[in-house]
Design a protein around this motif. Structure first.
Motif, PDB file in Angstrom:
ATOM      1  N   GLN A 124      -3.462   7.177   5.712  1.00  0.00           N
ATOM      2  CA  GLN A 124      -3.774   5.895   6.337  1.00  0.00           C
ATOM      3  C   GLN A 124      -2.644   4.893   6.132  1.00  0.00           C
ATOM      4  N   MET A 125      -2.060   4.925   4.927  1.00  0.00           N
ATOM      5  CA  MET A 125      -0.955   4.010   4.641  1.00  0.00           C
ATOM      6  C   MET A 125       0.234   4.310   5.544  1.00  0.00           C
ATOM      7  N   VAL A 179      -0.196   0.056  -2.836  1.00  0.00           N
ATOM      8  CA  VAL A 179      -0.569  -0.341  -1.475  1.00  0.00           C
ATOM      9  C   VAL A 179      -0.706  -1.853  -1.381  1.00  0.00           C
ATOM     10  N   ALA A 180      -1.339  -2.459  -2.418  1.00  0.00           N
ATOM     11  CA  ALA A 180      -1.493  -3.915  -2.412  1.00  0.00           C
ATOM     12  C   ALA A 180      -0.136  -4.606  -2.431  1.00  0.00           C
ATOM     13  N   SER A 209      -4.936  -1.835   4.273  1.00  0.00           N
ATOM     14  CA  SER A 209      -6.173  -2.297   3.643  1.00  0.00           C
ATOM     15  C   SER A 209      -6.902  -1.155   2.943  1.00  0.00           C
ATOM     16  N   ILE A 210      -6.367   0.062   3.045  1.00  0.00           N
ATOM     17  CA  ILE A 210      -7.014   1.231   2.452  1.00  0.00           C
ATOM     18  C   ILE A 210      -6.958   1.147   0.931  1.00  0.00           C
ATOM     19  N   ARG A 211      -8.049   1.520   0.275  1.00  0.00           N
ATOM     20  CA  ARG A 211      -8.105   1.614  -1.178  1.00  0.00           C
ATOM     21  C   ARG A 211      -8.861   2.886  -1.538  1.00  0.00           C
ATOM     22  N   VAL A 212      -8.500   3.508  -2.666  1.00  0.00           N
ATOM     23  CA  VAL A 212      -9.161   4.738  -3.097  1.00  0.00           C
ATOM     24  C   VAL A 212      -9.968   4.469  -4.352  1.00  0.00           C
ATOM     25  N   ALA A 214      -4.877   6.886  -9.121  1.00  0.00           N
ATOM     26  CA  ALA A 214      -5.536   6.139  -8.046  1.00  0.00           C
ATOM     27  C   ALA A 214      -5.316   4.640  -8.209  1.00  0.00           C
ATOM     28  N   ARG A 215      -5.399   4.156  -9.454  1.00  0.00           N
ATOM     29  CA  ARG A 215      -5.175   2.730  -9.688  1.00  0.00           C
ATOM     30  C   ARG A 215      -3.736   2.336  -9.362  1.00  0.00           C
TER      31      ARG A 215
END
Length: 442
Positions: free
Chosen positions: A207-208, A236-237, A214-217, A229-230
């Motif tokens: 997605q990125m 991404v942020a 805006s995708i988060r896991v 994941a963090r």
């Protein structure tokens, strides 16, 4: 095989590996257990045989020494009650069989038995041991004093060991199936613990890559995958913030570029207009007029169509400047320009030729039409006096007309020169008049 392994999913690989390791572990433990059981059984069987031979040798010393066959037979029959005993044999001092529990009755052999011969040759403390596929044979000599009076041998069955091993093998198979299933379930669970978060990370990365910042896991676990994941979410942020900053910067730059481009275009247009425009009257200047005139005469030549040039000069303009001042003179030129512009066609090319002179190019216009247009312009100017300090100031113009037609091979320079000659004739004839250039005037 390698290609098949590469095409398997990580979940399948982990599940298969855990299940295989579990089953392999069970089989390894089973093999070890069988070997230990076999070792214990052999030791136990040897101990039983040693004890049997020890006790029997003591009981058989007198019967062997005295060759009391019946007593030997009774003892052999008694030992036959042992279900694990295959045979019991008593030998004389020469190694010949005296009693064999496998026979129905005592039978004396006149032939030296190989086993008996071997046993007779043993020392009193030595024990003969032989492991065969289905039995264990043990024997020793029987000594009375320093004299070997005979030998005894016993064979014990190894069937219990085989049965035990068979049972253990069957048990291990069922245990392997059970543990394999448990291992598969455990492997599937472990695989899910790894592959589900990794799949989420892969989906997030996909997605990125498509621009969805805006995708988060899910980063709920505290293990290494949760930490990954963090870190992914933070990355991404961070990228999202940088992209926003870049977008804002790009918008600002684009706005600045647009503003500067518009200003530059405006300045360029102004400069271009200034380059082709007379600063006082705001009509075309002489240089640009000739640029356009060259194209028009080329088109007229190519299409064999008529074209006319009219030179216009304001009469007594120097006197007006000297009498009423240059500002009024400039305003009169501006007014003159407006009057002419309002009374010519859009296709005509009108320019300031220099000082109080103007030039007009009229495409698709023959001599007669050009002369009539010149006369109309002259009359309009003559009938339009200018006001200055409450007084009417009359203004007139002189005009010279020269034409090009399909029979001409004339350049724009020559055509303008002819119009200038005609203008000269108008001025010499008293001004406020129009003259058409004729060939005889050249």
């Amino acid at each position: 095989m390698k290609r098949i392994w590469k095409n398997l999913s990580l979940r399948t690989k982990i599940t298969g590996l855990v299940s295989s390791l579990t089953v392999s572990g069970v089989f390894i433990l089973t093999i070890i257990s069988i070997q230990l059981e076999k070792q214990y059984f052999q030791q136990d069987l040897e101990s039983q045989a040693d004890l049997l031979l020890e006790t029997t040798s003591l009981s058989l010393r007198d019967p062997l020494y005295n060759l009391q066959v019946d007593e030997l037979w009774d003892l052999a029959r008694a030992l036959s009650d042992n279900p694990d005993l295959i045979f019991f044999i008593a030998y004389d001092s020469e190694g010949k069989i005296l009693v064999d529990s496998r026979n129905a009755e005592p039978a004396f052999s006149q032939i030296v038995d190989p086993l008996g011969n071997t046993l007779i040759g043993l020392q009193s403390h030595q024990i003969y041991r032989e492991w065969r596929e289905d039995q264990y044979i043990s024997g020793r000599s029987v000594v009375l004093g320093n004299q070997t009076i005979g030998a005894i041998a016993a064979s014990l069955s190894t069937s219990p060991l085989k049965e035990k091993i068979s049972d253990m093998t069957i048990e291990s198979i069922f245990l392997a199936l059970a543990t394999g299933l448990a291992g598969a379930l455990l492997g599937f669970w472990l695989a899910n613990q790894i592959t589900i978060p990794l799949s989420e990370l892969a989906h997030g990365a996909d997605q990125m890559s498509k621009g969805n910042m805006s995708i988060r896991v899910n980063s709920g676990s505290n293990d290494e995958i949760g930490q990954l994941a963090r870190v992914f979410n933070l990355m991404v942020a961070s990228i999202q913030e940088r992209e926003k900053a870049l977008r804002d910067l790009a918008v600002g730059l684009e706005k600045t570029v647009d503003e500067r481009t518009a200003a530059l275009r405006e300045k360029t247009a102004t400069l271009e207009q200034m380059a082709i425009t007379d600063p006082l009257t705001k009509i075309l200047n002489r240089r640009h007029f000739f640029t356009l005139a060259e194209k028009e005469i080329a088109k007229a030549t190519r299409n064999r169509r008529p074209l006319a040039i009219i030179l216009i000069d304001a009469d007594y303009f120097k006197q007006i400047n000297d009498t009423h001042g240059h500002p009024f003179g400039d305003q009169m030129l501006i007014n003159l320009t407006s009057m002419i512009q309002l009374n010519i066609r859009a296709m005509d090319i009108f320019a300031r030729y220099g000082g109080e002179e103007f030039i007009l190019l009229m495409p698709e216009t023959g001599a007669e039409s050009a002369f009539l247009t010149a006369e109309r312009l002259r009359k309009i100017v003559t009938n339009s006096p200018q006001l200055h300090d409450g007084k009417k100031i009359n203004l007139s113009i002189s005009l010279g007309v020269a034409c090009w037609d399909e029979t001409s091979e004339t350049s724009i320079t020559t055509l303008v020169a002819r119009a200038d000659q005609a203008l000269y004739e108008s001025k010499r004839g008293g001004r406020n008049t129009t003259t058409l250039w004729e060939p005889h005037e050249s």
